[in-house]
Write a protein that holds these residues in place. Structure first.
Motif, PDB file in Angstrom:
ATOM      1  N   VAL A   1      10.772 -34.902 -49.489  1.00 28.42           N
ATOM      2  CA  VAL A   1      11.251 -33.918 -48.515  1.00 28.42           C
ATOM      3  C   VAL A   1      11.489 -32.589 -49.225  1.00 28.42           C
ATOM      4  CG1 VAL A   1      12.975 -33.398 -46.761  1.00 28.42           C
ATOM      5  CG2 VAL A   1      12.347 -35.777 -47.228  1.00 28.42           C
TER       6      VAL A   1
ATOM      7  N   CYS B   1      22.271 -34.552 -46.014  1.00 28.57           N
ATOM      8  CA  CYS B   1      21.000 -34.913 -45.381  1.00 28.57           C
ATOM      9  C   CYS B   1      21.088 -36.358 -44.902  1.00 28.57           C
ATOM     10  CB  CYS B   1      19.823 -34.740 -46.347  1.00 28.57           C
ATOM     11  SG  CYS B   1      19.452 -33.008 -46.728  1.00 28.57           S
TER      12      CYS B   1
ATOM     13  N   GLY C   1      19.432 -39.449 -41.770  1.00 31.05           N
ATOM     14  CA  GLY C   1      18.407 -39.859 -40.829  1.00 31.05           C
ATOM     15  C   GLY C   1      19.022 -40.536 -39.622  1.00 31.05           C
TER      16      GLY C   1
ATOM     17  N   LEU D   1      14.761 -36.837 -39.523  1.00 30.98           N
ATOM     18  CA  LEU D   1      15.438 -36.297 -40.700  1.00 30.98           C
ATOM     19  C   LEU D   1      16.206 -35.037 -40.331  1.00 30.98           C
ATOM     20  CD1 LEU D   1      12.599 -36.592 -43.375  1.00 30.98           C
ATOM     21  CD2 LEU D   1      14.278 -38.313 -42.696  1.00 30.98           C
TER      22      LEU D   1
END
Length: 405
Positions: free
Chosen positions: A218, A236, A238, A296
């Motif tokens: 990413v 970060c 998901g 994401l």
């Protein structure tokens, strides 16, 4: 006779030059807040001043300049007569470099986050406030003056904390003529996924979905970002569906100093690009589906290099890694999301293996039964033959004849 000729000339000299442009009588007044429009762009701040009110006050475009730079032609405005009323148009770069001849004030400030916003888990956020003004030369000659000194003050406020998605960034100004506007850096932020550690080949998801444990790379970067800011990823994660405020269904790749064991952060807060990678997984709630979807999301901040380094160094100084992000989210933040990515769910056939074991066990049981029957029959035969020989021997010795007499 000379007096009559001089009076009209005197009137022309003292009367503001209202006839130069098509201005109605409604603008024969002192300037107010509505005479200035400010647009806080990511790279350029655009300002528009009502030409008619400035003209009525006795000034022309060469008298008005950005940030007091009256001797610099680049800081003068340009006239646009295609609109009603006509305006004086100015453009000011957002950066504060020496190459900007009309430099403005740029200040980084710490602020408390909104406790009800998406950054409620942070302790503080930062914003950059850019201020400037447009003015006329001060009246310093004579005893009195019939013209007013004009001073237009503006301010643009840009938050440096972002959750890449929907955002509202408030820009404010305090001045004689005030304009509140929104500005955002969100258009300069981009998230992409790749299938290689060099980030050269975009990730292509097959129609059947990615295999589990596939490494996904990413990249979050700032493109054409004005100013010397680095990208620092705070948090970060998901989700199985598109982002919402519910945190009950999200998998954290990392949050501040705490990093998931299947995630690797390779670069963060060191430049305008941040990188991390993780192994593909599936959400358990998709167990009855052929593929599992992953969205994401990253909360990031734009910070000065020294500030980014201070936040990263704090992780090394903690004995126990924190599970909270570096800072706080606020209602004036944005969200960057990518997805969905699909992972394939492969089902192992353990039941077939169990049936084979059962068949082998049953074969062993049948074989044992047959062997037992054979040995049992042989033992019974030997027992009958042994009894017959014993009875015959007893008869010949003489025991049986006496018994029959």
């Amino acid at each position: 006779m000379t007096l009559y000729l001089c009076l009209p000339l005197l009137v022309v000299l003292i009367q503001p030059a209202l006839c130069l442009y098509n201005c109605s009588s409604e603008y024969e007044r002192i300037p107010d807040n509505s005479d200035m429009t400010v647009v806080c762009g990511a790279t350029t701040i655009t300002l528009e001043i009502n030409l008619c009110t400035a003209q009525w006050s006795g000034f022309n475009t060469t008298d008005l300049a950005l940030n007091g730079n009256h001797n610099t032609t680049e800081c003068y405005g340009s006239i646009d007569t295609s609109v009603e009323p006509p305006i004086i148009h100015y453009q000011l770069p957002v950066n504060h470099s020496q190459n900007n001849p009309c430099r403005q004030s740029l200040q980084i400030v710490d602020e408390a986050p909104d406790p009800t916003g998406p950054f409620s888990s942070f302790s503080s956020i930062q914003s950059v406030i850019i201020t400037g003004f447009i003015d006329t030369p001060r009246s310093d000659q004579g005893l009195i003056s019939y013209s007013t000194d004009l001073y237009y003050h503006f301010s643009c406020r840009y938050p440096l904390e972002y959750l890449i998605n929907n955002t509202q960034i408030v820009a404010s100004s305090v001045s004689v003529a005030t304009s509140d506007n929104n500005g955002t850096f969100i258009d300069t932020l981009k998230m992409s996924v790749f299938n290689d550690s060099d980030y050269g080949y975009p990730l292509v998801v097959p129609s059947t979905g990615l295999e589990l444990r596939t490494r996904i790379y990413v990249e979050v970067k700032a493109v054409n970002l004005t100013g010397n800011f680095h990208v620092l990823l705070d948090h970060c994660f998901g989700t199985p569906t598109a982002y919402n405020m519910s945190r009950s269904e999200q998998h954290n790749f990392f949050a501040g100093c705490s990093v998931d064991q299947m995630t690797t952060v390779t670069s963060n807060g060191l430049s305008k690009v941040a990188w991390f990678n993780f192994e593909a997984f599936r959400f358990v709630q998709h167990r009855n589906q052929a593929m599992s979807s992953i969205y994401l999301h990253c909360i990031l901040r734009l910070c000065e290099p020294s500030t980014c380094q201070e936040l990263l160094s704090a992780c090394n100084n903690r004995r126990k890694r924190s599970v909270s992000p570096f800072g706080e989210e606020s209602s004036e933040s944005a969200t960057v999301s990518v997805g969905p990515l699909y992972t394939a769910e492969e089902r192992p056939y353990a039941a077939a293996y169990s049936n084979d074991v059962a068949s082998e066990t049953e074969d062993l049981n049948v074989t044992g039964l047959v062997v037992g029957l054979v040995f049992g029959s042989a033992a019974a035969t030997l027992l009958v033959l042994g009894g017959w020989f014993a009875l015959k021997r007893f008869y010949w010795v003489g025991g049986l004849p006496h018994a029959f007499n």
